[in-house]
Design an enzyme around this catalytic site. Structure first.
Site, PDB file in Angstrom:
ATOM      1  N   ASP A  10       0.856  -1.187   0.000  1.00 40.30           N
ATOM      2  CA  ASP A  10       0.000   0.000   0.000  1.00 40.30           C
ATOM      3  C   ASP A  10       0.892   1.237   0.000  1.00 40.30           C
ATOM      4  OD1 ASP A  10      -2.609  -1.358   0.232  1.00 40.30           O
ATOM      5  OD2 ASP A  10      -1.931  -1.939   2.226  1.00 40.30           O
ATOM      6  N   LYS A  32       0.057  -8.411  -2.497  1.00 37.42           N
ATOM      7  CA  LYS A  32      -1.302  -7.933  -2.771  1.00 37.42           C
ATOM      8  C   LYS A  32      -1.236  -6.507  -3.298  1.00 37.42           C
ATOM      9  CE  LYS A  32      -4.292  -6.580   0.602  1.00 37.42           C
ATOM     10  NZ  LYS A  32      -4.918  -5.307   0.184  1.00 37.42           N
ATOM     11  N   ASP A  59      -6.442  -7.080  -5.478  1.00 39.37           N
ATOM     12  CA  ASP A  59      -7.518  -6.874  -4.494  1.00 39.37           C
ATOM     13  C   ASP A  59      -8.371  -5.679  -4.916  1.00 39.37           C
ATOM     14  OD1 ASP A  59      -9.018  -6.729  -2.142  1.00 39.37           O
ATOM     15  OD2 ASP A  59      -7.400  -5.822  -0.973  1.00 39.37           O
ATOM     16  N   LYS A  61     -11.865  -6.024  -5.455  1.00 43.67           N
ATOM     17  CA  LYS A  61     -13.223  -6.224  -4.898  1.00 43.67           C
ATOM     18  C   LYS A  61     -14.304  -5.791  -5.892  1.00 43.67           C
ATOM     19  CE  LYS A  61     -11.741  -5.513  -0.086  1.00 43.67           C
ATOM     20  NZ  LYS A  61     -10.382  -4.945  -0.238  1.00 43.67           N
ATOM     21  N   ASP A  64     -20.522  -5.401  -9.578  1.00 41.07           N
ATOM     22  CA  ASP A  64     -21.247  -4.737 -10.665  1.00 41.07           C
ATOM     23  C   ASP A  64     -22.204  -5.778 -11.261  1.00 41.07           C
ATOM     24  OD1 ASP A  64     -21.888  -2.996 -12.918  1.00 41.07           O
ATOM     25  OD2 ASP A  64     -19.957  -2.005 -12.568  1.00 41.07           O
ATOM     26  N   THR A  68     -20.365  -7.219 -16.523  1.00 41.79           N
ATOM     27  CA  THR A  68     -19.241  -6.303 -16.295  1.00 41.79           C
ATOM     28  C   THR A  68     -18.186  -6.935 -15.398  1.00 41.79           C
ATOM     29  OG1 THR A  68     -20.702  -4.423 -16.614  1.00 41.79           O
ATOM     30  CG2 THR A  68     -18.663  -3.992 -15.420  1.00 41.79           C
ATOM     31  N   THR A 118     -15.051  -5.674   7.266  1.00 42.24           N
ATOM     32  CA  THR A 118     -14.844  -5.686   8.720  1.00 42.24           C
ATOM     33  C   THR A 118     -14.935  -4.286   9.319  1.00 42.24           C
ATOM     34  OG1 THR A 118     -12.471  -5.628   8.315  1.00 42.24           O
ATOM     35  CG2 THR A 118     -13.427  -7.780   8.769  1.00 42.24           C
ATOM     36  N   ARG A 179      -0.987 -10.009  13.110  1.00 39.95           N
ATOM     37  CA  ARG A 179       0.150  -9.309  13.706  1.00 39.95           C
ATOM     38  C   ARG A 179       1.024 -10.301  14.462  1.00 39.95           C
ATOM     39  NH1 ARG A 179      -0.910  -6.084  10.691  1.00 39.95           N
ATOM     40  NH2 ARG A 179      -1.373  -3.894  10.888  1.00 39.95           N
ATOM     41  N   ARG A 209       2.091  -3.801   7.170  1.00 42.79           N
ATOM     42  CA  ARG A 209       3.084  -3.003   7.891  1.00 42.79           C
ATOM     43  C   ARG A 209       4.059  -3.771   8.784  1.00 42.79           C
ATOM     44  NH1 ARG A 209      -1.689   0.891   9.493  1.00 42.79           N
ATOM     45  NH2 ARG A 209      -2.686  -1.163   9.224  1.00 42.79           N
TER      46      ARG A 209
HETATM   47  O1  C5P Z   1      -0.624  -3.208   7.265  1.00 42.33           O
HETATM   48  P1  C5P Z   1      -1.677  -4.248   7.502  1.00 42.33           P
HETATM   49  O2  C5P Z   1      -1.121  -5.603   7.895  1.00 42.33           O
HETATM   50  O3  C5P Z   1      -2.745  -3.787   8.478  1.00 42.33           O
HETATM   51  O4  C5P Z   1      -2.358  -4.433   6.066  1.00 42.33           O
HETATM   52  C1  C5P Z   1      -3.489  -5.227   5.891  1.00 42.33           C
HETATM   53  C2  C5P Z   1      -3.947  -5.162   4.470  1.00 42.33           C
HETATM   54  O5  C5P Z   1      -5.172  -5.922   4.367  1.00 42.33           O
HETATM   55  C3  C5P Z   1      -4.257  -3.776   3.943  1.00 42.33           C
HETATM   56  O6  C5P Z   1      -3.991  -3.777   2.541  1.00 42.33           O
HETATM   57  C4  C5P Z   1      -5.737  -3.634   4.215  1.00 42.33           C
HETATM   58  O7  C5P Z   1      -6.356  -2.760   3.310  1.00 42.33           O
HETATM   59  C5  C5P Z   1      -6.223  -5.074   3.970  1.00 42.33           C
HETATM   60  N1  C5P Z   1      -7.471  -5.413   4.660  1.00 42.33           N
HETATM   61  C6  C5P Z   1      -7.627  -5.333   6.031  1.00 42.33           C
HETATM   62  N2  C5P Z   1      -8.811  -5.670   6.602  1.00 42.33           N
HETATM   63  C7  C5P Z   1      -9.835  -6.069   5.865  1.00 42.33           C
HETATM   64  C8  C5P Z   1      -9.707  -6.174   4.483  1.00 42.33           C
HETATM   65  C9  C5P Z   1      -8.497  -5.828   3.902  1.00 42.33           C
HETATM   66  O8  C5P Z   1      -6.689  -4.969   6.733  1.00 42.33           O
HETATM   67  N3  C5P Z   1     -10.950  -6.413   6.463  1.00 42.33           N
END
Ligand code: C5P
Length: 229
Positions: A10, A32, A59, A61, A64, A68, A118, A179, A209
């Site tokens: 990202d 991703k 990703d 998502k 439509d 499409t 979420t 995490r 991250r």
């Molecule tokens: O940095 P981090 O580990 O939080 O990144 C998680 C990734 O997963 C990001 O790209 C975030 O947009 C995506 N994501 C998320 N929770 C969701 C759906 C997608 O954190 N419910």
């Protein structure tokens, strides 16, 4: 590839993303690419990953009308992505058309569904007209995705055990909100460690991250792989 890790890229700049790709081993993770990078850099972003040997989860998502979404999935399959996704709330015909478009293109790309974002609270789910709890809606839409021929869903690791129990072993669960023990949770609220997420039934772990923000991203990736054995 055995690794269940998918690193979330990202970034606002292409060279920030390619700089990160150059620090990671494509034999140890997939990546991703989401709406921010794809909207700005397009297929060049996907190609930058693939040229370096990374398999790509696109990703975007899609949501439509069936025709499409089928066309969008065909385009993604032609780009050579490894995985893509659609919103299950687009309905059975939309998901079936998407799965069929990928098959017909000769691609083996995986197609998964997003059920309930979420980020939505119980009140917001009620406001858009869905009865029942978030869990009820996730279960219903996950079942619909499976019946429509999709390979799996994106879900919270906290939902993985339940969905695995309801839908059985042949359904892929892709879980963000992961995490490593002791790391910063950032803006994620309900997190789980990589080992616990896999034990709960996750197939793939989306991790951003904790790897991309580490001083040595490859070392952080290797430590996570070591923690899951
Ligand atoms: O940095 P981090 O580990 O939080 O990144 C998680 C990734 O997963 C990001 O790209 C975030 O947009 C995506 N994501 C998320 N929770 C969701 C759906 C997608 O954190 N419910």
């Amino acid at each position: 590839m055995k690794s269940p890790i998918i690193v979330a890229l990202d970034y606002p700049e292409l060279d920030m993303a390619t700089g990160m790709l150059d620090r990671l081993d494509p034999d140890m993770t997939r990546v991703k690419v989401g709406k921010e990078m794809f909207t700005r850099f397009g297929p060049a972003m996907v190609e930058a990953c693939m040229q370096r040997g990374f398999e790509v989860f696109l990703d975007l998502k899609f949501h439509d009308i069936p025709n499409t979404v089928a066309g969008a999935c065909r385009s993604a399959a032609d780009l050579g992505v490894w995985m893509m996704n659609v919103h299950a709330s687009g309905g059975r015909r939309m998901m079936e058309a998407a799965a069929e478009a990928i098959r017909a293109s000769g691609s083996s790309a995986k197609l998964i569904a997003v059920t309930i974002l979420t980020s939505l609270s119980q009140e917001e789910i009620a406001e858009i007209g869905y009865a029942g709890t978030p869990e009820d809606n996730v279960s219903r839409l996950a079942r619909l995705a499976k019946e429509s021929g999709l390979d799996g869903i994106v879900c919270s690791p906290h939902e993985a055990a339940r969905i695995r129990g309801e839908l059985g072993p042949d359904f892929e669960l892709v879980t963000p909100g992961v995490r490593p023990a002791g790391s910063d949770t950032g803006d994620q609220r309900r997190v789980m460690t990589p080992r616990d997420a896999l034990d709960a039934g996750a197939t793939y772990l989306v991790i951003g991250r904790p790897i991309t923000g580490a001083p040595d991203p490859q070392k952080a990736l290797e430590e996570i792989l070591a923690s899951i054995g």
